[in-house]
Design a protein around this motif. Structure first.
Motif, mmCIF file in Angstrom:
data_model
loop_
_atom_site.group_PDB
_atom_site.id
_atom_site.type_symbol
_atom_site.label_atom_id
_atom_site.label_comp_id
_atom_site.label_asym_id
_atom_site.label_seq_id
_atom_site.Cartn_x
_atom_site.Cartn_y
_atom_site.Cartn_z
ATOM 1 N N ALA A 379 0.861 -1.181 0.000
ATOM 2 C CA ALA A 379 0.000 0.000 0.000
ATOM 3 C C ALA A 379 0.897 1.230 0.000
ATOM 4 C CB ALA A 379 -0.916 0.010 1.217
ATOM 5 N N GLU A 380 0.419 2.280 -0.624
ATOM 6 C CA GLU A 380 1.192 3.510 -0.734
ATOM 7 C C GLU A 380 1.545 4.045 0.646
ATOM 8 O OE1 GLU A 380 3.239 6.034 -3.118
ATOM 9 O OE2 GLU A 380 1.854 4.497 -3.871
ATOM 10 N N GLY A 381 2.863 4.260 0.881
ATOM 11 C CA GLY A 381 3.308 4.818 2.147
ATOM 12 C C GLY A 381 3.569 3.799 3.240
ATOM 13 N N TYR A 382 3.438 2.503 2.924
ATOM 14 C CA TYR A 382 3.642 1.444 3.916
ATOM 15 C C TYR A 382 4.702 0.464 3.429
ATOM 16 C CZ TYR A 382 -0.824 2.965 5.945
ATOM 17 O OH TYR A 382 -1.837 3.688 6.516
ATOM 18 N N GLU A 383 5.357 -0.193 4.385
ATOM 19 C CA GLU A 383 6.309 -1.245 4.030
ATOM 20 C C GLU A 383 5.530 -2.501 3.634
ATOM 21 O OE1 GLU A 383 9.127 -2.022 7.056
ATOM 22 O OE2 GLU A 383 9.957 0.016 7.076
ATOM 23 N N PRO A 384 5.922 -3.153 2.540
ATOM 24 C CA PRO A 384 5.199 -4.353 2.102
ATOM 25 C C PRO A 384 5.403 -5.522 3.057
ATOM 26 C CG PRO A 384 7.147 -4.014 0.774
ATOM 27 C CD PRO A 384 7.036 -2.812 1.638
#
Length: 405
Positions: A379-384
């Motif tokens: 998700a945009e802005g989060y670590e996968p």
């Protein structure tokens, strides 16, 4: 294995079908627009605690495209609950799907309090039923039409199943460019499909007897097999219908004297391998949403006589239920942030397969066949995050994912 499954399913459904009150023969008639709306309103008024009616738009001539929703909490998306749909009468003179959807709505509602299996299905699934996508065309069609075209198109003389922009996305055009010529009915369906977290769907047609799955087209629009990245899933869910249907998977020509007596192994076909269709709705569903849609050809005659409707209902009713239940196959879960809030539009990725995204509350569903899969969540802005999950036939595997900024 499929034949064993079919036999077991029919035995189970036969066991509880005895509890279903029989319908009057007067119910098995063709319903014009006013009669169709009256039928839907009657179901809604008889079962207000599990139904809702809403419009997704209007036809060229101003007829509302009405949907009947069936759910234990109508009007509400419940976290973890998949949403499914049936769409009928896209071609106005292909009418049997329209009648089957009407009868399915009443069948489900009548048996909600009587049958534990149906109650469990409705309590855990949000069901959307659109009996007619092309009500204008239907009003021009003629009962008894076997393979004609009167009423097939909408009031602007456009074939709605050649009007979706899906196929041109694959050629690199923008959404704006490819949507310029979309009809009002097409636009209504596009908006409905894109904004709703549908998991599985079928578009009900007539003129043959087969379950047709994507892709419907390919570069050059030539007649050859055009597989999606989820070809195994599409073949499986198509068979879930064809093998439960009373006649679709029988050997021999699907419709004698039509299309040169074509036959289809197991009652299924890849769309482009049958004949290519550019701008079809099932390809749009797969390419532009999370929804796995197939096209069901349910009658060799496009506009059967009213006296035949009961037989079509008996052919299809268990298959219609069994197909929708495939939404509960594979993996489901919720993606949240560190505060426990759901993350919308997170990407659920499996190598060499279509990426699906989470709904507004962070929940998702991904139809998969049994096996072990590595799922990557971004998700945009989060670590996968990556997780390994094993899918079985018994019930959907559940995962909970927390993403950190």
């Amino acid at each position: 294995m499929w034949k064993v499954f079919q036999i077991c399913f029919l035995l189970i459904t036969a066991a509880y079908s005895a509890s279903v009150a029989s319908s009057s023969s007067n119910d098995f008639v063709h319903h014009n627009y006013d009669a169709m709306i009256a039928f839907m309103e009657k179901v809604r008024s008889d079962y207000p605690h599990i139904t809702r009616m809403y419009s997704i738009g209007k036809s060229v001539q101003g007829r509302s495209l009405m949907v009947l929703e069936i759910s234990d909490n109508p009007g509400i998306h419940e976290v973890g609950e998949p949403e499914v749909k049936y769409v009928g009468n896209m071609h106005g003179n292909e009418v049997i799907g329209r009648e089957l959807i009407l009868h399915l709505s009443r069948y489900l509602c009548k048996n909600y309090e009587k049958d534990a299996e149906i109650r469990r299905f409705i309590d855990n699934t949000r069901i959307h039923l659109l009996p007619s996508m092309n009500p204008d065309g239907y009003e021009r069609a003629i009962e008894g039409d076997a393979q004609g075209v009167r009423g097939r198109r909408n009031a602007n003389n456009i074939d709605l199943n050649r009007n979706f922009p899906d196929f041109v996305y694959r050629y690199g055009r923008t959404a704006e460019e490819s949507s310029k010529n979309a009809e009002p009915e097409t636009r209504a369906l596009m908006n409905w499909i894109v904004r709703s977290p549908f998991v599985i769907s079928a578009n009900l047609h007539g003129g043959s007897l087969v379950a047709n799955y994507p892709y419907d087209t390919n570069p050059g629009s030539v007649r050859r097999y055009s597989a999606t990245n989820d070809d195994d899933v599409f073949r499986f869910i198509s068979k879930s219908y064809s093998l439960t249907h009373r006649r679709m998977a029988k050997s021999g020509p699907a419709c004698p004297h039509q299309r040169d007596g074509e036959s289809f192994k197991d009652g299924i076909t890849n769309g482009a391998n049958w004949y290519p269709v550019n701008g079809g709705m099932q390809d749009f569903n797969y390419k532009r949403s999370n929804c796995f849609e197939i096209t069901l050809e349910l009658s060799c005659v496009k506009y059967p006589l009213a006296k035949e409707i009961r037989s079509f209902w008996e052919d299809n009713k268990y298959a219609m239920l069994n197909f929708l239940k495939q939404a509960h196959r594979g993996v489901k879960g919720v993606v949240r942030d560190e505060k426990g809030s759901g993350i919308p539009n997170a990407r659920i990725m499996i190598e060499d397969r279509k990426t699906v995204t989470t709904a507004k509350d962070g929940d998702f569903w991904r139809i998969l066949l049994p096996g072990t899969y590595t799922i990557r969540v971004e998700a945009e802005g989060y670590e996968p995050v990556e997780k390994t999950v094993t899918v079985t036939n018994e019930k959907p595997s559940e995962i909970s994912v927390t993403l950190r900024r």
